[in-house]
Design a protein around this motif. Structure first.
Motif, PDB file in Angstrom:
ATOM      1  N   ILE A   1       0.857  -1.179   0.000  1.00 64.84           N
ATOM      2  CA  ILE A   1       0.000   0.000   0.000  1.00 64.84           C
ATOM      3  C   ILE A   1       0.891   1.227   0.000  1.00 64.84           C
ATOM      4  CG2 ILE A   1      -1.727   1.356   1.238  1.00 64.84           C
ATOM      5  CD1 ILE A   1      -2.851  -1.150   2.417  1.00 64.84           C
ATOM      6  N   ASN A   2       0.651   2.133  -0.936  1.00 61.88           N
ATOM      7  CA  ASN A   2       1.370   3.406  -1.009  1.00 61.88           C
ATOM      8  C   ASN A   2       0.369   4.557  -1.029  1.00 61.88           C
ATOM      9  OD1 ASN A   2       4.057   2.356  -1.213  1.00 61.88           O
ATOM     10  ND2 ASN A   2       3.662   1.850  -3.362  1.00 61.88           N
ATOM     11  N   ILE A   3       0.561   5.512  -0.121  1.00 64.56           N
ATOM     12  CA  ILE A   3      -0.255   6.721  -0.080  1.00 64.56           C
ATOM     13  C   ILE A   3       0.630   7.873  -0.540  1.00 64.56           C
ATOM     14  CG2 ILE A   3      -1.779   8.163   1.294  1.00 64.56           C
ATOM     15  CD1 ILE A   3      -2.664   5.237   1.167  1.00 64.56           C
ATOM     16  N   HIS A   4       0.289   8.470  -1.672  1.00 64.58           N
ATOM     17  CA  HIS A   4       1.108   9.523  -2.263  1.00 64.58           C
ATOM     18  C   HIS A   4       0.554  10.901  -1.885  1.00 64.58           C
ATOM     19  CE1 HIS A   4       3.153   6.697  -5.120  1.00 64.58           C
ATOM     20  NE2 HIS A   4       2.030   6.015  -4.936  1.00 64.58           N
ATOM     21  N   LYS A   5       1.446  11.790  -1.461  1.00 65.03           N
ATOM     22  CA  LYS A   5       1.064  13.168  -1.149  1.00 65.03           C
ATOM     23  C   LYS A   5       2.074  14.118  -1.795  1.00 65.03           C
ATOM     24  CE  LYS A   5      -1.908  14.126   0.942  1.00 65.03           C
ATOM     25  NZ  LYS A   5      -3.359  14.250   0.605  1.00 65.03           N
ATOM     26  N   THR A   6       1.579  15.241  -2.296  1.00 63.81           N
ATOM     27  CA  THR A   6       2.427  16.262  -2.901  1.00 63.81           C
ATOM     28  C   THR A   6       2.128  17.600  -2.248  1.00 63.81           C
ATOM     29  OG1 THR A   6       2.459  15.089  -5.018  1.00 63.81           O
ATOM     30  CG2 THR A   6       3.090  17.412  -5.044  1.00 63.81           C
ATOM     31  N   SER A   7       3.162  18.282  -1.812  1.00 62.56           N
ATOM     32  CA  SER A   7       2.981  19.582  -1.178  1.00 62.56           C
ATOM     33  C   SER A   7       2.570  20.615  -2.207  1.00 62.56           C
ATOM     34  CB  SER A   7       4.280  20.028  -0.494  1.00 62.56           C
ATOM     35  OG  SER A   7       5.235  20.411  -1.484  1.00 62.56           O
ATOM     36  N   THR A   8       2.019  21.729  -1.736  1.00 61.86           N
ATOM     37  CA  THR A   8       1.851  22.876  -2.608  1.00 61.86           C
ATOM     38  C   THR A   8       3.218  23.516  -2.816  1.00 61.86           C
ATOM     39  OG1 THR A   8       1.265  24.135  -0.637  1.00 61.86           O
ATOM     40  CG2 THR A   8      -0.554  23.349  -2.016  1.00 61.86           C
ATOM     41  N   PRO A   9       3.378  24.404  -3.797  1.00 63.59           N
ATOM     42  CA  PRO A   9       4.688  25.005  -4.053  1.00 63.59           C
ATOM     43  C   PRO A   9       5.247  25.712  -2.821  1.00 63.59           C
ATOM     44  CG  PRO A   9       3.222  25.415  -5.892  1.00 63.59           C
ATOM     45  CD  PRO A   9       2.381  24.807  -4.807  1.00 63.59           C
ATOM     46  N   PHE A  10       6.551  25.502  -2.561  1.00 60.18           N
ATOM     47  CA  PHE A  10       7.189  26.124  -1.396  1.00 60.18           C
ATOM     48  C   PHE A  10       8.498  26.775  -1.816  1.00 60.18           C
ATOM     49  CE2 PHE A  10       8.798  21.797  -1.580  1.00 60.18           C
ATOM     50  CZ  PHE A  10      10.153  21.927  -1.301  1.00 60.18           C
ATOM     51  N   ASN A  11       8.974  27.661  -0.958  1.00 61.06           N
ATOM     52  CA  ASN A  11      10.227  28.358  -1.190  1.00 61.06           C
ATOM     53  C   ASN A  11      11.349  27.714  -0.379  1.00 61.06           C
ATOM     54  OD1 ASN A  11       9.159  30.387  -2.954  1.00 61.06           O
ATOM     55  ND2 ASN A  11       8.222  31.340  -1.156  1.00 61.06           N
ATOM     56  N   GLN A  12      12.576  28.116  -0.662  1.00 66.36           N
ATOM     57  CA  GLN A  12      13.730  27.552   0.034  1.00 66.36           C
ATOM     58  C   GLN A  12      13.612  27.790   1.537  1.00 66.36           C
ATOM     59  OE1 GLN A  12      17.600  29.180  -1.005  1.00 66.36           O
ATOM     60  NE2 GLN A  12      18.477  27.121  -1.055  1.00 66.36           N
ATOM     61  N   TYR A  13      13.880  26.757   2.321  1.00 61.59           N
ATOM     62  CA  TYR A  13      13.853  26.734   3.785  1.00 61.59           C
ATOM     63  C   TYR A  13      12.434  26.702   4.358  1.00 61.59           C
ATOM     64  CZ  TYR A  13      18.616  28.249   2.816  1.00 61.59           C
ATOM     65  OH  TYR A  13      19.884  28.350   2.303  1.00 61.59           O
ATOM     66  N   ASP A  14      11.423  26.494   3.520  1.00 58.73           N
ATOM     67  CA  ASP A  14      10.052  26.332   4.028  1.00 58.73           C
ATOM     68  C   ASP A  14       9.908  24.988   4.735  1.00 58.73           C
ATOM     69  OD1 ASP A  14       9.047  28.717   3.219  1.00 58.73           O
ATOM     70  OD2 ASP A  14       7.775  27.922   1.626  1.00 58.73           O
ATOM     71  N   TYR A  15       8.992  24.946   5.713  1.00 61.90           N
ATOM     72  CA  TYR A  15       8.623  23.713   6.394  1.00 61.90           C
ATOM     73  C   TYR A  15       7.239  23.265   5.951  1.00 61.90           C
ATOM     74  CZ  TYR A  15      12.501  23.722   9.727  1.00 61.90           C
ATOM     75  OH  TYR A  15      13.749  23.668  10.301  1.00 61.90           O
ATOM     76  N   MET A  16       7.041  21.945   5.870  1.00 61.64           N
ATOM     77  CA  MET A  16       5.739  21.337   5.675  1.00 61.64           C
ATOM     78  C   MET A  16       5.363  20.589   6.956  1.00 61.64           C
ATOM     79  SD  MET A  16       6.525  22.294   2.626  1.00 61.64           S
ATOM     80  CE  MET A  16       7.987  21.363   2.251  1.00 61.64           C
ATOM     81  N   TYR A  17       4.081  20.566   7.253  1.00 60.17           N
ATOM     82  CA  TYR A  17       3.568  19.899   8.456  1.00 60.17           C
ATOM     83  C   TYR A  17       2.928  18.579   8.027  1.00 60.17           C
ATOM     84  CZ  TYR A  17       4.202  23.978  11.519  1.00 60.17           C
ATOM     85  OH  TYR A  17       4.731  25.000  12.276  1.00 60.17           O
ATOM     86  N   TRP A  18       3.467  17.452   8.545  1.00 54.39           N
ATOM     87  CA  TRP A  18       3.053  16.134   8.082  1.00 54.39           C
ATOM     88  C   TRP A  18       2.495  15.279   9.221  1.00 54.39           C
ATOM     89  CZ3 TRP A  18       2.853  15.715   3.025  1.00 54.39           C
ATOM     90  CH2 TRP A  18       3.783  16.379   2.210  1.00 54.39           C
ATOM     91  N   SER A  19       1.596  14.378   8.842  1.00 50.40           N
ATOM     92  CA  SER A  19       1.098  13.331   9.742  1.00 50.40           C
ATOM     93  C   SER A  19       0.927  12.067   8.907  1.00 50.40           C
ATOM     94  CB  SER A  19      -0.239  13.749  10.362  1.00 50.40           C
ATOM     95  OG  SER A  19      -0.723  12.758  11.242  1.00 50.40           O
ATOM     96  N   SER A  20       1.284  10.913   9.451  1.00 54.59           N
ATOM     97  CA  SER A  20       1.286   9.685   8.656  1.00 54.59           C
ATOM     98  C   SER A  20      -0.091   9.016   8.617  1.00 54.59           C
ATOM     99  CB  SER A  20       2.307   8.692   9.211  1.00 54.59           C
ATOM    100  OG  SER A  20       2.259   7.490   8.457  1.00 54.59           O
ATOM    101  N   PRO A  21      -0.587   8.667   7.411  1.00 54.43           N
ATOM    102  CA  PRO A  21      -1.835   7.900   7.297  1.00 54.43           C
ATOM    103  C   PRO A  21      -1.617   6.396   7.384  1.00 54.43           C
ATOM    104  CG  PRO A  21      -1.110   8.566   5.132  1.00 54.43           C
ATOM    105  CD  PRO A  21      -0.093   9.114   6.103  1.00 54.43           C
ATOM    106  N   THR A  22      -0.377   5.968   7.597  1.00 58.86           N
ATOM    107  CA  THR A  22      -0.076   4.541   7.714  1.00 58.86           C
ATOM    108  C   THR A  22       0.622   4.265   9.039  1.00 58.86           C
ATOM    109  OG1 THR A  22       2.081   4.750   6.617  1.00 58.86           O
ATOM    110  CG2 THR A  22       0.174   4.306   5.211  1.00 58.86           C
ATOM    111  N   SER A  23       0.555   3.022   9.472  1.00 53.88           N
ATOM    112  CA  SER A  23       1.253   2.620  10.687  1.00 53.88           C
ATOM    113  C   SER A  23       2.612   2.047  10.316  1.00 53.88           C
ATOM    114  CB  SER A  23       0.431   1.585  11.464  1.00 53.88           C
ATOM    115  OG  SER A  23       0.179   0.441  10.666  1.00 53.88           O
ATOM    116  N   ASP A  24       3.487   1.936  11.295  1.00 50.34           N
ATOM    117  CA  ASP A  24       4.824   1.361  11.091  1.00 50.34           C
ATOM    118  C   ASP A  24       5.670   2.170  10.109  1.00 50.34           C
ATOM    119  OD1 ASP A  24       4.055  -0.722  12.785  1.00 50.34           O
ATOM    120  OD2 ASP A  24       3.292  -1.909  11.115  1.00 50.34           O
TER     121      ASP A  24
END
Length: 370
Positions: free
Chosen positions: A118-141
């Motif tokens: 099972i693979n869950i694919h996510k793509t961020s919106t466009p970001f600039n250098q040194y930007d952070y993205m906030y993530w949470s996992s939809p899978t266990s392990d």
């Protein structure tokens, strides 16, 4: 098959309705052979077998009672489509959920069995250098190093309610329902996007995540918690925040990072980049979303899969998620966002007030009557 006859009195008339119940739970079955269903299009009472590649983008979203993907076969849930499973999901082949596709499971007691992939694919919106993205996992392990391999490995953190940002190495398992921040790849030209893949068994059913609060009354800085959507589908923010299991633990507002402000250089050392707290958009249960002080997108009331967010504790305890909060659409607002729009098509009585001056300072407040 059992038919239950129901009488309802409405508008000075009696109405007669039949409610259908089945025993066993999945009384029908159909098999996809790569081109067609052998026993008709499935529904909530149908046990489905995928015995040939299926793509919801071309073959259509569908609902099932159980879903079994055979070894060697691929079921792809395309962007803006869904797979809804009422009970059990069995993956002996491959399940690919593309960015903004949705995998929804209904019964909290339904199981997920994975002998394939099972693979869950996510793509961020466009970001600039040194930007952070906030993530949470939809899978266990899942581990930090596996899922966020394209991020800057030395710039991945979790939040501790008393000690602030804590570096999180790649070997760390991503706790279900927890949030993490990761700086995007700093090489190349900008703006650009980042793609991540969460693999393994998907999260489903009732999930709890710990909520921490300072024991010192009045020290609100220690009441913040970084948590996230634990499912491979969007969840309804109102359903989460107004659930009676959660209203006594957390307040009714979530804060989502947008990063609209240009990063500035600070002092030399590990914390040399400056970020603005004005870049958090917010959503309040029952009322709606407002943009960050720095502008951008107002949250639409649905928390996309993979999205982490801040929330403030009322008391120490657990926040509870379950499958009733999941939806088959609205999985397309993965912040960082920078579009200028508001979602105000629902019937709530609301007004957004914007204040700005000639120098560009801006603030927005949402007043709502519920």
């Amino acid at each position: 098959t059992v038919y239950i006859r129901v009488w309802e009195y409405q508008n000075n008339n009696f109405g007669e309705y039949n409610i259908v119940a089945y025993s066993p739970e999945c009384p029908f079955s159909t098999r996809w052979n790569g081109n067609n269903w052998n026993n008709g299009t499935p529904n909530e009472f149908t046990s489905v077998t995928i015995n040939g590649d299926y793509n919801t983008g071309s073959d259509g979203s569908f609902e099932s009672c159980d879903c079994n993907i055979n070894n060697g076969d691929v079921l792809t849930v395309a962007t803006n489509t869904y797979l809804l499973v009422n009970s059990d999901l069995i993956v002996n082949g491959t399940l690919e959920v593309e960015h903004e596709g949705s995998l929804v499971m209904v019964d909290n007691s339904g199981s997920v069995s994975v002998n394939g992939t099972i693979n869950i694919h996510k793509t961020s919106t466009p970001f600039n250098q040194y930007d952070y993205m906030y993530w949470s996992s939809p899978t266990s392990d899942e581990t930090i190093g596996s899922a966020l391999a394209s991020s800057e490995a030395s710039r991945i953190y979790r939040w501790d309610h008393q000690n602030g940002w804590i570096f999180t190495p790649g070997s760390t398992s991503m706790s279900v329902g927890a949030g993490y921040i990761a700086m995007g790849d700093t090489s190349g030209s900008f703006p650009k996007t980042q793609s991540v893949v969460f693999d393994g068994p998907v999260n489903t059913g009732t999930i709890t995540a710990p909520i921490s609060k300072s024991p010192n009354i009045g020290i609100t800085n220690f009441d913040w918690n970084l948590i996230g959507n634990p499912y491979p589908s969007a969840i309804n923010a109102d359903s989460l925040l107004l659930d009676e299991r959660n209203t006594s633990v957390v307040n009714g507002t979530i804060y989502i990072w947008t990063h609209n402000t240009q990063i500035s250089q600070g002092n030399p050392g590990p914390n040399k980049y400056n970020y603005s707290s004005n870049d958090y958009a917010s959503y309040t249960a029952g009322t709606g979303g407002i943009t960050a002080i720095s502008g951008g997108l107002a949250p639409n009331g649905f928390i996309a899969s993979g999205q982490a967010f801040f929330i403030q504790a009322i008391t120490a305890g657990n926040i509870t998620y379950d499958n009733s909060m999941r939806v088959t659409g609205n999985n397309n607002q993965l912040f960082r966002g920078n579009q200028n729009q508001k979602n105000s098509t629902d019937p709530k009585n609301r007004i957004w007030l914007d204040m700005k001056n000639d120098e560009g300072a801006f603030s927005q407040i949402l007043i709502g009557f519920i």
